[in-house]
Design an enzyme around this catalytic site. Sequence first.
Site, PDB file in Angstrom:
ATOM      1  N   ARG A 130       6.553  13.687  16.384  1.00 55.09           N
ATOM      2  CA  ARG A 130       7.126  14.278  15.144  1.00 55.09           C
ATOM      3  C   ARG A 130       8.281  13.455  14.581  1.00 55.09           C
ATOM      4  NH1 ARG A 130       6.285  19.083  18.171  1.00 55.09           N
ATOM      5  NH2 ARG A 130       4.328  20.045  17.534  1.00 55.09           N
ATOM      6  N   LYS A 152       8.738   4.577   2.042  1.00 55.70           N
ATOM      7  CA  LYS A 152       7.356   5.016   1.798  1.00 55.70           C
ATOM      8  C   LYS A 152       6.474   4.400   2.873  1.00 55.70           C
ATOM      9  CE  LYS A 152       7.092   5.961  -3.150  1.00 55.70           C
ATOM     10  NZ  LYS A 152       6.487   5.532  -4.437  1.00 55.70           N
ATOM     11  N   GLU A 194       6.171  -8.545  -7.374  1.00 56.51           N
ATOM     12  CA  GLU A 194       7.070  -7.394  -7.187  1.00 56.51           C
ATOM     13  C   GLU A 194       8.505  -7.759  -7.560  1.00 56.51           C
ATOM     14  OE1 GLU A 194       5.889  -4.448  -6.694  1.00 56.51           O
ATOM     15  OE2 GLU A 194       4.244  -4.442  -5.244  1.00 56.51           O
ATOM     16  N   LYS A 236      16.084  -1.903  -6.037  1.00 50.74           N
ATOM     17  CA  LYS A 236      15.296  -0.881  -5.344  1.00 50.74           C
ATOM     18  C   LYS A 236      16.217   0.107  -4.627  1.00 50.74           C
ATOM     19  CE  LYS A 236      11.324   0.415  -2.786  1.00 50.74           C
ATOM     20  NZ  LYS A 236       9.988   0.148  -2.330  1.00 50.74           N
ATOM     21  N   GLU A 246      10.849  10.448  -5.055  1.00 51.68           N
ATOM     22  CA  GLU A 246      10.127  10.273  -6.314  1.00 51.68           C
ATOM     23  C   GLU A 246       9.941  11.575  -7.086  1.00 51.68           C
ATOM     24  OE1 GLU A 246       7.265   7.052  -6.183  1.00 51.68           O
ATOM     25  OE2 GLU A 246       6.124   8.028  -7.761  1.00 51.68           O
ATOM     26  N   ARG A 250      12.141   7.248  -9.413  1.00 52.22           N
ATOM     27  CA  ARG A 250      11.530   6.263  -8.512  1.00 52.22           C
ATOM     28  C   ARG A 250      10.168   5.791  -9.011  1.00 52.22           C
ATOM     29  NH1 ARG A 250      11.431   5.950  -1.862  1.00 52.22           N
ATOM     30  NH2 ARG A 250      10.129   4.085  -1.801  1.00 52.22           N
ATOM     31  N   ASN A 254       6.766   1.764  -9.921  1.00 53.87           N
ATOM     32  CA  ASN A 254       5.309   1.608  -9.957  1.00 53.87           C
ATOM     33  C   ASN A 254       4.822   0.939 -11.228  1.00 53.87           C
ATOM     34  OD1 ASN A 254       3.740   2.531  -7.654  1.00 53.87           O
ATOM     35  ND2 ASN A 254       4.937   4.399  -7.894  1.00 53.87           N
ATOM     36  N   HIS A 257       1.440  -0.659 -11.335  1.00 55.45           N
ATOM     37  CA  HIS A 257       0.693  -0.211 -10.153  1.00 55.45           C
ATOM     38  C   HIS A 257      -0.472   0.719 -10.488  1.00 55.45           C
ATOM     39  CE1 HIS A 257       4.074  -2.008  -8.173  1.00 55.45           C
ATOM     40  NE2 HIS A 257       3.671  -1.665  -6.972  1.00 55.45           N
ATOM     41  N   HIS A 261      -3.526  -0.470  -8.729  1.00 57.43           N
ATOM     42  CA  HIS A 261      -4.222   0.268  -7.665  1.00 57.43           C
ATOM     43  C   HIS A 261      -5.704   0.430  -8.012  1.00 57.43           C
ATOM     44  CE1 HIS A 261      -0.322   2.256  -5.923  1.00 57.43           C
ATOM     45  NE2 HIS A 261      -0.482   1.010  -5.545  1.00 57.43           N
ATOM     46  N   HIS A 274      -2.533  -7.054  -3.118  1.00 56.70           N
ATOM     47  CA  HIS A 274      -1.767  -6.009  -3.812  1.00 56.70           C
ATOM     48  C   HIS A 274      -0.901  -6.623  -4.920  1.00 56.70           C
ATOM     49  CE1 HIS A 274       0.562  -2.352  -4.419  1.00 56.70           C
ATOM     50  NE2 HIS A 274       1.669  -3.055  -4.263  1.00 56.70           N
TER      51      HIS A 274
HETATM   52  P1  NAD Z   1       0.036  -8.061   4.109  1.00 54.00           P
HETATM   53  O1  NAD Z   1       0.845  -7.191   4.967  1.00 54.00           O
HETATM   54  O2  NAD Z   1      -1.440  -7.918   4.164  1.00 54.00           O
HETATM   55  O3  NAD Z   1       0.445  -9.566   4.380  1.00 54.00           O
HETATM   56  C1  NAD Z   1      -0.199 -10.567   3.659  1.00 54.00           C
HETATM   57  C2  NAD Z   1      -0.825 -11.634   4.593  1.00 54.00           C
HETATM   58  O4  NAD Z   1       0.209 -12.500   5.049  1.00 54.00           O
HETATM   59  C3  NAD Z   1      -1.482 -11.073   5.828  1.00 54.00           C
HETATM   60  O5  NAD Z   1      -2.617 -11.842   6.118  1.00 54.00           O
HETATM   61  C4  NAD Z   1      -0.424 -11.278   6.889  1.00 54.00           C
HETATM   62  O6  NAD Z   1      -0.942 -11.358   8.195  1.00 54.00           O
HETATM   63  C5  NAD Z   1       0.150 -12.606   6.468  1.00 54.00           C
HETATM   64  N1  NAD Z   1       1.518 -12.872   6.877  1.00 54.00           N
HETATM   65  C6  NAD Z   1       2.542 -12.004   6.954  1.00 54.00           C
HETATM   66  N2  NAD Z   1       3.679 -12.656   7.190  1.00 54.00           N
HETATM   67  C7  NAD Z   1       3.367 -13.970   7.302  1.00 54.00           C
HETATM   68  C8  NAD Z   1       4.119 -15.133   7.537  1.00 54.00           C
HETATM   69  N3  NAD Z   1       5.448 -15.109   7.621  1.00 54.00           N
HETATM   70  N4  NAD Z   1       3.473 -16.315   7.593  1.00 54.00           N
HETATM   71  C9  NAD Z   1       2.129 -16.364   7.421  1.00 54.00           C
HETATM   72  N5  NAD Z   1       1.352 -15.306   7.176  1.00 54.00           N
HETATM   73  C10 NAD Z   1       1.989 -14.109   7.106  1.00 54.00           C
HETATM   74  O7  NAD Z   1       0.432  -7.844   2.560  1.00 54.00           O
HETATM   75  P2  NAD Z   1       1.820  -7.659   1.811  1.00 54.00           P
HETATM   76  O8  NAD Z   1       1.642  -8.289   0.494  1.00 54.00           O
HETATM   77  O9  NAD Z   1       2.963  -8.044   2.639  1.00 54.00           O
HETATM   78  O10 NAD Z   1       1.903  -6.083   1.630  1.00 54.00           O
HETATM   79  C11 NAD Z   1       0.965  -5.399   0.859  1.00 54.00           C
HETATM   80  C12 NAD Z   1       0.958  -3.953   1.321  1.00 54.00           C
HETATM   81  O11 NAD Z   1       2.232  -3.381   1.076  1.00 54.00           O
HETATM   82  C13 NAD Z   1      -0.055  -3.112   0.586  1.00 54.00           C
HETATM   83  O12 NAD Z   1      -0.737  -2.318   1.514  1.00 54.00           O
HETATM   84  C14 NAD Z   1       0.794  -2.244  -0.319  1.00 54.00           C
HETATM   85  O13 NAD Z   1       0.220  -1.015  -0.584  1.00 54.00           O
HETATM   86  C15 NAD Z   1       2.041  -2.106   0.490  1.00 54.00           C
HETATM   87  N6  NAD Z   1       3.228  -1.798  -0.303  1.00 54.00           N
HETATM   88  C16 NAD Z   1       3.988  -0.761   0.113  1.00 54.00           C
HETATM   89  C17 NAD Z   1       5.147  -0.441  -0.575  1.00 54.00           C
HETATM   90  C18 NAD Z   1       6.034   0.642  -0.074  1.00 54.00           C
HETATM   91  O14 NAD Z   1       6.975   1.028  -0.768  1.00 54.00           O
HETATM   92  N7  NAD Z   1       5.815   1.135   1.125  1.00 54.00           N
HETATM   93  C19 NAD Z   1       5.524  -1.188  -1.703  1.00 54.00           C
HETATM   94  C20 NAD Z   1       4.715  -2.260  -2.094  1.00 54.00           C
HETATM   95  C21 NAD Z   1       3.567  -2.560  -1.374  1.00 54.00           C
HETATM   96  N1  GLY Z   2       6.925   0.453  -4.278  1.00 51.18           N
HETATM   97  C1  GLY Z   2       7.202   1.664  -4.949  1.00 51.18           C
HETATM   98  C2  GLY Z   2       8.200   2.513  -4.268  1.00 51.18           C
HETATM   99  O1  GLY Z   2       8.706   2.179  -3.226  1.00 51.18           O
HETATM  100  O2  GLY Z   2       8.490   3.560  -4.752  1.00 51.18           O
END
Ligand code: NAD
Ligand code: GLY
Length: 375
Positions: A130, A152, A194, A236, A246, A250, A254, A257, A261, A274
Amino acid sequence: MLSTAIAAHAPLRVPIELGDRSYNILIGASLIDDPASYEGLPKGGSALIVTNETVAPLYLARLQARLQARHRQVHSVVLPDGERHKEWGTLQKIFDALLAAGCDRKTVLYALGGGVVGDMTGFAAACFMRGVAFVQVPTTLLAQVDSSVGGKTGINHPLGKNMVGAFHQPLRVLCDLDVLRSLPTRELSAGLAEIIKYGPIADMAFFDWIESNIDALRRLDGHALARAVQRSCEIKAAVVSSDEREAGLRAILNFGHTFGHAIEAGMGYGAWLHGEAVGCGMVMAARLSQAVGLVDATLVDRIRRLVERAGLPVVAPVLDAHNNTQRYLELMRLDKKAEGGEIRFVLIDGPGKAVLRAVPDTVVAQVIAQSCQGA
Ligand code: NAD
Ligand code: GLY
C-alpha cells in the site's frame, strides 16, 4: 563526462513544494557516483533497483555500488525494454522481485531508466504494501525534464495510454546529465519535445532561448543541457506544486498530448516514440489554437519549425486509410481530459499561456486533415 565547468559546480537544485511530500530535483554531472546525491535519503534496510535490459549494462553497477554503501541489501530487477512492456505483466515482475527478496515497508525502490521504467517503478512503489518510498534516477532527457517529476505513475491499457496508475511522489530525482551521452539521437529528440512544450504554455522567453540553443542541445553541450533541464523542471515544479492532482492547471502540461496519445495508441505503442508523438501533437494543437482564433500563423510556424529543428516529425501519420478523422477522434475521446465523451484540448491562448477547451469536431477534423497532409 560533460563539460568540466558543469562537473566542478555543485548540482543545481529545483525544489517541489508539496508539504510533507516536498522533494528536490538535483541536476548535474556524475550525480549517480556522488555520495552527496543520496544524503538524507533512507538507508540501512533494503533497496530494489528497477531498470531495463538496455540501461542495466550501462549504469546498474554504478548505482549498485553507491547503494551498497548505504543499504544492508541491494536487489535489482531488469525489465524488458520498450513502451509495449509498460503493462501488467511487466509490473508483476517488480512485485515478484520485491517479494522474492523479502522486501518490506521500509524498502526503497530506485527507478533507473527512462519514463517507462520510472512510471512503472513509481506505480509499483505506490501499490507494494500500500505504498513504499521510491527515488527517480532518470536516464533519458524526456524523463529528466518531465516524467520523473510530479508523481504521475502508471501503465498503459491496450485501449488507452497511461490509463491505470496512481499519484505517488518520489523522495528525490537525480538528473545525472552525463548519462545522456549514451542516448540514441532519436531519444534525445524525443526529450527535446517535452522541453519545447514548456515555452508556448508557460514561458516564451524560454522558447526564444531554445530557438537559439537547439543546435547546442542536440550536440549535448553541458551548459545548454543543464539550463534546459533546470528551466523545464522549474516550470513543471511550479505547476505541480499548485495543482498536484490535476484539478485544473496541471492539464496544461499535456500540450500536444491529446493528439500525441492518439498517434501513439493508433500506431501501436513503440512505433512512434512518446516524444515524437508529442512533438507532432504540439504542431497539431498549435494549428487548432489558430483555427479557433487564439493565436496567429506566426506562432504556429515558429513551433512547427522548432519541432522540426529538434529532429521530430511534423507530419501526422494516417491512422486509418478509410476513416482517419474518426479514428483520431475515437482515440482522443479516451483521453483522461475528456469529460462525458467531449474531448478537451490544451490550446495556446497567446504566447506563453495555455487554456483547456473543447473544440467542435468539424474544426478538429480540418486540423487532422491539414496535419496528415503536412500542409
Ligand atoms: P523510455 O523509457 O522507453 O526510454 C527510451 C529508450 O532509451 C529505451 O529504449 C531505454 O532503454 C533507452 N535508454 C534510457 N536511458 C538510456 C541511456 N542513458 N542511454 C541509452 N539508452 C537509454 O522512454 P522515455 O522517452 O524516457 O519515456 C517515455 C515514457 O514516459 C512514456 O511511457 C510516457 O508515457 C511516459 N511519460 C510519463 C510522464 C509522467 O508525468 N509520468 C510524463 C511524460 C512521459
Ligand atoms: N506530463 C504531464 C504531467 O506530468 O502532468
